[in-house]
Scaffold this motif. Structure first.
Motif, mmCIF file in Angstrom:
data_model
loop_
_atom_site.group_PDB
_atom_site.id
_atom_site.type_symbol
_atom_site.label_atom_id
_atom_site.label_comp_id
_atom_site.label_asym_id
_atom_site.label_seq_id
_atom_site.Cartn_x
_atom_site.Cartn_y
_atom_site.Cartn_z
ATOM 1 N N GLN A 1 21.207 -48.838 34.312
ATOM 2 C CA GLN A 1 20.463 -48.697 35.652
ATOM 3 C C GLN A 1 21.202 -48.818 36.946
ATOM 4 O O GLN A 1 20.720 -48.253 38.080
ATOM 5 N N ASN B 1 21.438 -45.615 38.979
ATOM 6 C CA ASN B 1 20.374 -45.529 39.956
ATOM 7 C C ASN B 1 20.480 -46.086 41.334
ATOM 8 O O ASN B 1 19.768 -45.518 42.135
ATOM 9 N N SER C 1 20.896 -39.520 36.410
ATOM 10 C CA SER C 1 19.941 -40.480 36.821
ATOM 11 C C SER C 1 19.095 -39.525 38.027
ATOM 12 O O SER C 1 17.740 -40.183 38.515
ATOM 13 N N SER D 1 25.990 -38.496 41.612
ATOM 14 C CA SER D 1 24.992 -39.487 41.717
ATOM 15 C C SER D 1 24.588 -39.809 42.950
ATOM 16 O O SER D 1 23.581 -40.811 43.106
ATOM 17 N N GLY E 1 23.801 -43.572 33.616
ATOM 18 C CA GLY E 1 22.466 -44.005 33.796
ATOM 19 C C GLY E 1 21.577 -43.344 32.491
ATOM 20 O O GLY E 1 20.547 -43.656 32.550
#
Ligand code: ATP
Ligand code: ATP
Ligand code: MG
Ligand code: MG
Lengths: 236, 266, 413, 330, 290
Positions: B81, B84, B112, B175, D200
């Motif tokens: 996570q 993210n 993500s 990301s 992720g």
């Protein structure tokens, strides 16, 4: 002592080494320098027998060794501290060192060497029972060097020994190399840290894209600022 | 109180009897390049692993300001996570997918960001196609920025170490991170390459507006890029300050840098 | 979807290569042609059976038995001047392969009959195909319950071997009547053969009001140790123990019995184990238990020495002298049953069509060369229904001696 | 030319050839059975490849899922009289759910540990298949018919065509899926769990996804199996089948779509062909031994899978020319 | 209580054979990363060799010794003739290759030795000994002793000797092991030879319990694999302990719960254990630091 004559080596279609000659005289430190992907590691692999030659010859004391099995070559006293450490991650520090001395029959000799290596790298002694895979990066590097020393090599091949080490320890490493050399070990060292290396090297070769483009005594190269800037990625 | 993106408070973790990180606190400001230095085995990588939840620390708090400006405690989230929220990392031993191309490796970094479901992707719905195209474009942009565009379709495994390190760096950018943390980016690079890397890190910060937390043993790089530095030893903080302050710090010199005397090159 | 239509309608009464022979054998009735696979001098038959892998030790002798019988017939000039040719495919005990080879046999090789279809799952999987095709299928090396039927005179399926549930019934009947038992224990293998036979046993036992089943244990295929099961049985102390398992499971069970000192209870097992090989390979490790081992038999290998000699002679001639066992004997029987039908057609001077052939099979009971007979008339498709009980006897050449005559369930009541 | 380079188009062409070839050459029934058997197993292998080839997990229980699909489908068609396609869907969905639940339990395990856990599941399921005779026919097996679709009663050839159509659809979907972000996540997970996590990818979620998808494929294959062969019994779905799927996936080429088909074809055609050959076929059991030898030899010389043979040949013959050209340019 | 113990003792015998076979399996696995699917079937083939020797009047002990030597040679040939040349092939591919060997062994055995099951006797004849109401065969005691002895020897060699180190490093990183002068070729030859011989030893012990036949090892092989997983591949005692648990539980479940469901219950049990100990009872999680 160790002579490399016009060797060629390739990974499939990628020609990594395209005909190089290197001479490592007995009792000297020879440096192999050059930028990323120049083929230095491939050359060391070829010496150790891990990389088949397409052409050329490698001789130790006039005896061809390039078609020998890697373990035979190690048995002759040519020992490598490989790129990327390659320690045995599931073994303890102590076991890793013992593997280094695999060709040694006498237990006392093994114990002695281990002691002297703990002298160089006290951190390893503190961690002798730790699983090597959990060591920090630098600790693993020390272990890889220590493991190579355990074999009591005649010719020591070092592939970027200072990688990942703290500045203080880097200094130590070069001192250790010098000292081993004084004790009679012949050394072929690959390094990115060109300046430090040239300081201790008797002779140096510079590689680029698989070929030797420059060679000379360590001191001479060190003096030649142009060379250093152009080929060794160093500047003062 | 500065405007911080990451705040580590009283972080501790031990392995068996070994205190790898011991009550460590530091704080990284927005878009700051921050250095974490220390001798081998000081606990730097472990700090990284705690922040990114690969390890679960024994105690402490890691506050992160997310993309949306929210303050969260990273320790309450799980590994996958973290990215993210806008925190991406590299590894001390390069962790790329060797048999994929470089651009595909970058796209994994964008994982993500994908919003379509596996089913939509299997049926190649317009949305899935559009999305794939968009991320591919972004990956090319990043490769362009980092001068890797010509290698986009090369298989990662056949590339030299130096390139791989840069690809890993590029991957973090996919990301849209607020903070990237990089472990020994200069290891294996020569001085020229290291200088180029220094420029690249600064450029990344300026261009992508993210902060950088870096562990590095190459003092040239650290001193020339980092705005603030934290030096640790045995998991504890030795000193924190600007590069100059750290350079002058006696304790840091003793434990880590060595005396200045024979360091003519610096 | 029309591509396969032609294959789905087999030439039930017309063989492509046989028009001339029809003219010869029955010149008066040119309307009737011989069936597929039949020519002037040849009858082609075939089967698919596992002759490799784990089932080779059963499949190979079985096939060799058929070959021996056909060699015997062909050497004697064949049947009605026709040599019988035998085609065989190895299906590795995989029903999908069986299905594939069966089609090949029926529609491509165009055999006259399927003889000795092998292996329960393979038989079960292809039985519908066989029935659809209408080809005579004589002898099944397997006892799936689906083979059993008593009310379908049109059925082209002619089982010879005992069918599992029915054998189970005979086993139970013998156990009760021969040993005068009041309590019965059962150990069965947890697979198709074991379970189906077990159900037959239970069904039969239910018919005797005062018989008690005191232990019902199951062993898994391939076991090496049956301590738990044997101790259970030992505790229950039955008058007789019925073990409808094949040799792979029976062997460890009786050896465990020997180890656990359960050596005095009589054991009744299936006919598959009644072979010298089973005794030879196990007796030394469990002599006391095996002295009380009884097995059913649907053939009596020694009862008819002339047949045995013939069988031995041809097996040896073909180089199969090591395989003189129950499996090869059943192959011989399969060959015999098939040929008997052809012989009958020839004797009556009819044309060899499927119809005539099947009528001939049903005409009168066919006797088994090794004893017993089977009646296919009136839709009876029951396999062997009379069996003998034998006991291990290390001094006899076949290592077993019969202790009863051929009996059916009703005979034993 | 460029359109032919699209994998999806290639798969469709493959499907068209697979359907037309037997029809045009008036192939015999047994050839269709062989081809259908290849098609069915290829579907299960395709799923197995998603699991092993892409996400790197081994299962020895996929045969059981095929069985599950087969029984479900037979049950709903024969007993409940549901339409075929609905039963097929159920034969996909129920194994998917069962796979999901088993996955929840078993995916903490890796490598051989997962293999054994799934094997254990297969053994238990086999036992249940044997026991639930109302549903499965027990040890004696269960029977069903060729499917009836929209009132049209299928025959052997039409079921075969259906199998190929489904296979091609699944090949295309699998290809798209593997080239997508999800597919990349699976590959990343296989190669470096650390990197994948840091990017992720939830290991748990994606392992579970790969596992359930592969069990779904197995269920579909099982359904088609029983409606083509019209018979099933518990032993069919045991470890032998699971090992066959594993072997086919590896021999054909792990992580490739075409490899699943090629691998299965190799394993199915080889014994048949060897048996038809003069000398080999006459010697009982020799074909079996030679199949074993062939497996050893082919894996040894084509460790990356038979699917790469054409490519390698191409390179062998055209490589030299290309190298020469480049030399000239340089 | 007696019945309870009797069930346990009964299980020990099979358990020992699972254990022996598992040791061979783990030995090869540890060095080469290959699960040798052919372990059982090679054992089967060698049991045929033993039975054939015995049937041709070779004395029992000599027949067993000769068989072990022949098994060793078979293992040697597999390594030297095939596996050695498969350097570039990942363990999974090699595993499939061993599946090829399964077919070869199963196909060749009947060709060489005929289709009939053969007889092979126990090493130690003799009536059961009664210890406190529990009867046990001398041969069972021998089998257990052999298994434990071999386990202890392997444990010692692997953990304490230089060759053990060689085996472990060959398994972990063969290239670097070579760099350190470890003769990895000999290591793999030695383990294939030894591993195959162990499989053959297990098979000659199984033979008297069943018969020498093509299928004799199928169940043993599977159980040995499961034992190794249950106990964990990390150690040599793990698989043996796993084997004993399986052998004993199988009987206890069969006796006290249901012989019919024993196998299924056993597998559920193993599944549950694995959920709590994902790398087996004595397994270690391989730590890879990031
Ligand atoms: N396993 C491999 N497969 C394919 N190509 C490789 C492989 N290893 C190295 N190469 C290629 O061979 C060339 C030489 O690599 P080598 O590792 O010898 O360089 P190096 O001088 O040691 O570089 P570095 O400073 O990065 O360690 C490079 O172009 C590299 O991409
Ligand atoms: N999982 C673990 N188990 C046991 N000890 C560990 C573990 N991980 C790290 N350590 C120990 O904790 C200490 C800190 O390790 P860490 O990797 O954080 O060091 P580092 O500061 O990154 O050093 P380097 O600069 O050498 O990479 C080291 O001494 C290491 O041996
Ligand atoms: Mg290098
Ligand atoms: Mg570190």
């Amino acid at each position: 002592m160790l002579k490399i004559k016009n060797i060629h080596a390739a990974y499939g279609n990628i020609k990594a080494v395209k005909g190089i000659d290197i001479d490592v005289p007995s009792g000297k430190i020879v440096a192999l320098l050059g930028s990323n992907g120049a083929g230095k590691t491939t050359t060391l692999k070829a010496i150790s027998g891990l990389m088949p030659l397409e052409k050329g010859a490698i001789e130790l004391d006039e005896v061809p060794i390039h078609s020998m099995a890697p373990e035979k070559i190690a048995g002759l006293g040519i020992v490598q501290s490989p790129e990327g450490r390659q320690i045995f991650t599931s073994l303890t520090v102590e076991e890793n060192l013992k593997v280094g001395a695999f060709t040694e029959k006498s237990r006392e000799a093994v114990d002695m060497r281990m002691k002297s290596i703990f002298g160089y790298f006290p951190r390893l002694e503190e961690r002798r029972k730790q699983i090597a895979g959990t060591l920090s990066g630098g600790e693993q590097q020390m272990l890889a060097i220590g493991r190579a020393l355990m074999a009591n090599p005649k010719v020591l091949l070092l592939d970027e020994p200072s990688l990942g080490l703290a500045p203080l320890i880097v200094k130590d490493i070069f001192q250790i190399v010098k000292r081993l050399n004084d004790e009679g070990v012949t050394i072929l060292i690959v390094e990115q840290n060109a300046l430090q290396t040239l300081k201790i090297a008797d002779y140096a070769y510079v590689m680029e894209t698989g070929k030797i483009i420059l060679e000379g005594a360590g001191k001479d190269l060190l003096q030649d600022e142009k060379v250093i800037e152009a080929y060794l990625g160093g500047n003062r | 109180m500065m405007n911080s993106v990451l705040k580590v408070e009283n972080l501790s973790i031990s392995f068996g009897g070994l205190k790898a990180v011991d009550d460590l606190s530091f704080e990284i400001g927005d878009k700051m390049i921050y250095g974490l230095i220390g001798p081998n085995g000081a606990g730097k990588t472990t700090v990284f692993n705690c922040i990114t939840k690969f390890y679960t620390p024994n105690s402490g708090k890691v506050t992160f300001k997310t993309n949306t400006g929210e303050q969260i405690n990273l320790l309450e989230h799980s590994v996958h996570q973290i990215i993210n929220y806008g925190l991406a990392r590299t590894f001390q031993n390069v962790e790329l997918i060797n048999d994929l191309s470089i651009i595909d490796n970058l796209l994994i970094g964008a994982h993500s960001q994908y919003k379509t479901s596996a089913l939509q992707q299997a049926f190649l719905t317009p949305r899935a196609r559009r999305e794939e195209k968009e991320h591919r474009g972004r990956a090319m942009d990043i490769l362009n920025q980092l001068g890797l565009a010509d290698k986009a379709n090369e298989i990662a495994g056949s590339q030299p170490y130096g390139v791989l390190k840069n690809v890993e760096l590029a991957r973090t950018l996919m990301s849209r991170p607020k903070l990237i943390i990089i472990d020994e980016p200069a290891a294996g690079l020569n001085e020229t390459e290291t200088e180029a890397l220094a420029e690249m890190i600064k450029k990344i910060r300026d261009y992508y507006h993210c902060a950088v937390l870096m562990v590095e043993h190459d003092m040239g790089l650290v001193m020339s890029t980092c705005e603030r530095i934290c030096a640790i030893n045995f998991g504890k903080k030795l000193a924190e300050g600007t590069p100059d302050e750290i350079k002058q710090n006696k304790e840091v010199q003793e434990a880590y840098l060595g005396k200045d005397d024979d360091d003519a090159e610096n | 979807f029309t591509g396969c239509g032609s294959q789905e309608t087999p030439a039930a009464s017309s063989g492509s290569s046989s028009s001339s022979s029809a003219g010869e054998t029955s010149a008066e009735a040119p309307a009737e042609e011989t069936a597929q696979g039949v020519t002037d001098d040849k009858i082609l038959i075939g089967n698919s059976a596992a002759t490799s892998g784990a089932f080779a030790p059963i499949g190979l002798p079985f096939i060799h038995g058929i070959e021996s019988y056909l060699a015997y017939v062909n050497e004697g000039g064949g049947v009605d001047g026709r040599q019988i040719e035998f085609l065989h495919y190895d299906d590795e005990f995989d029903p999908a392969l069986t299905s594939q080879y069966l089609e090949k046999l029926i529609y491509e090789d165009e055999v006259f009959a399927i003889v000795g279809h092998f292996g329960s799952p393979c038989i079960a999987a292809t039985l519908p195909d066989l029935e659809d095709s209408g080809i005579p299928a004589v002898y099944f090396a397997g006892g799936v319950a689906d083979l059993y039927s008593t009310d379908d005179p049109d059925r082209n399926i002619y089982p010879v071997q005992p069918i599992y549930p029915y054998e189970g019934k005979i086993m139970a009947a013998y156990a009760v009547s021969y040993f005068d038992a009041k309590t019965v224990g059962i150990i069965y293998t947890n697979n198709e053969a074991g379970l189906n036979t077990y159900e037959g046993i239970k069904e039969q036992l239910a018919e005797y009001p005062d018989i008690q089943v005191v232990a019902e244990e199951s062993v898994s295929p391939g076991l090496t140790d049956a301590t738990a099961q044997v101790l259970k049985v030992k505790e229950a102390n039955p008058d007789v123990l019925v073990i409808p398992s094949l040799s792979a499971e029976l062997a460890p069970v009786i050896k465990t019995m020997e180890q656990q000192g359960l050596t005095d209870v009589p054991i009744v097992t299936t006919y598959s184990n009644v072979s010298s090989v089973f005794v030879d390979s196990n007796y030394n490790e469990a002599p006391n238990t095996m002295d009380n081992l009884y097995g059913l038999g649907w053939v009596d290998l020694e009862g008819n020495p002339a047949v045995w000699d013939e069988f031995t002679k041809y097996m040896t001639e073909l180089g199969y002298e090591d395989e003189l066992n129950a499996y090869s004997a059943t192959g011989w029987i399969a060959g015999n049953f098939f040929s008997e039908g052809v012989r009958r057609v020839a004797e009556s001077g009819e044309v060899l069509t499927w119809e005539n052939y099947m009528n001939a099979l049903e005409d009168a009971p066919i006797s088994n060369p090794f004893g017993g007979s089977i009646d296919f008339s009136d839709g009876m498709r029951t396999g062997t229904q009379q069996m003998v009980l034998s006991r291990v006897d290390v001094n006899s050449p076949s290592k077993w001696t019969a202790v009863s005559g051929f009996n059916g369930v009703d005979d034993l009541k | 030319m460029s359109i032919l380079n699209k994998k999806q188009i290639q798969y469709i062409i493959f499907g068209v050839i697979a359907v037309l070839l037997p029809i045009l050459t008036q192939a015999k029934g047994s050839t269709i059975t062989l081809l259908a058997s290849i098609g069915i197993t290829a579907i299960a292998t395709l799923g197995f490849n998603v699991l092993l080839g892409f996400s790197g997990q081994i299962s020895l229980g996929h045969g059981a899922f095929m069985g599950l699909g087969a029984y479900i489908s037979a049950y709903f068609v024969s007993q409940m009289e549901l339409p075929f396609f609905l039963s097929l869907a159920l034969a996909a969905i129920i194994p998917f759910l069962v796979g999901f639940i088993l996955g929840l339990i078993a995916l903490r395990l890796e490598g051989h540990y997962l293999a054994i856990a799934t094997l254990g599941f297969a053994v238990v399921i086999e036992e249940i298949f044997a026991e639930l005779s109302e549903f499965t026919g027990g040890w004696s097996g269960t029977k069903t018919t060729y499917p009836i679709i929209f009132g049209h009663k299928f025959d052997k050839l039409s079921v075969y065509i259906l199998i190929i159509i489904i296979l091609v659809i699944l090949m295309i979907l699998t290809y798209n899926f593997m080239k997508s972000a999800t597919g990349r996540a699976l590959v990343a997970m296989k190669k470096s769990e650390h990197a994948a996590q840091a990017m992720g990818v939830s290991l748990f979620k994606y392992k579970l996804l790969a596992f359930s998808i592969s069990t779904m494929y197995a269920g579909i294959a099982g359904s088609l199996y029983i409606h083509f062969f019209r018979f099933a019994e518990p032993k069919l779905w045991g470890i032998t089948l699971s090992l066959d799927l594993l072997a086919a996936a590896v021999i054909g080429g792990l992580g490739t779509i075409g490899g699943a088909v090629v691998g299965v074809a190799f394993l199915k055609v080889l014994p048949t062909v060897l048996q038809m050959l003069p000398v080999f076929g006459d010697f009982d059991g020799l074909a079996f031994v030679l199949t074993g030898v062939a497996i050893v030899v082919f894996v040894m010389f084509y460790p990356r899978g038979l699917i790469n043979i054409p490519n390698d040949l191409y390179h062998k013959f055209f490589k030299r020319k290309r190298a020469e050209n480049e030399e000239v340019k340089a | 209580m007696d019945l309870f113990l009797q069930n346990i003792v009964g299980g020990l015998q099979s358990a020992s054979m699972y254990g022996l076979a598992a040791l061979g399996l783990v030995l090869i696995y540890k060095t080469t990363g290959v699960i040798n699917f052919a372990q059982g079937e090679l054992g089967m083939f060698n049991a045929f060799v033993a039975a054939w020797l015995y049937a041709n009047n070779v004395p029992l002990v000599i027949a067993v010794l000769l068989t072990l030597i022949i098994a060793g040679i078979v293992g040697f040939l597999i390594e030297w003739g095939v596996m050695r040349h498969a350097v570039k092939i990942d363990p999974l591919g090699k595993m499939i290759m061993t599946m090829g060997f399964v077919m070869i062994a199963q196909g060749l055995a009947p060709m060489f030795f005929g289709n009939n099951p053969l007889y092979f006797p126990k090493l130690l004849q003799g009536d059961p000994i009664n210890i406190g109401g529990v009867s046990i065969l001398p041969n069972t005691i021998l089998i257990i002793a052999i298994t434990l002895g071999i386990m202890a020897a392997l444990f010692y060699v692997l953990q304490k000797s230089k060759w053990g180190l060689a085996i472990r490093v060959t398994a972990e990183n063969i290239q670097t092991a070579k760099l350190m002068g470890v003769p990895t070729k000999y290591v793999s030859i030695a383990v294939w030879t030894l591993g195959t011989a162990l499989g053959a030893l297990a098979a000659t012990m199984v033979a008297p319990l069943t018969t020498v036949s093509v299928t004799m090892m199928a169940d043993i092989h599977l159980k040995s694999f499961i034992s190794a997983v249950l106990g964990g591949f990390a150690t040599f005692y793990g698989p043996v302990v796993g084997a004993f648990i399986i052998g004993i539980l199988n009987n206890l479940i069969g006796f006290y719960i249901s012989s019919k469901w024993a196998t299924a219950i056993l597998y559920v049990f193993i599944l549950i254990v694995l959920i709590f100990k994902p790398t087996g009872i004595f397994g270690k999680k391989h730590i890879k630091k990031v």
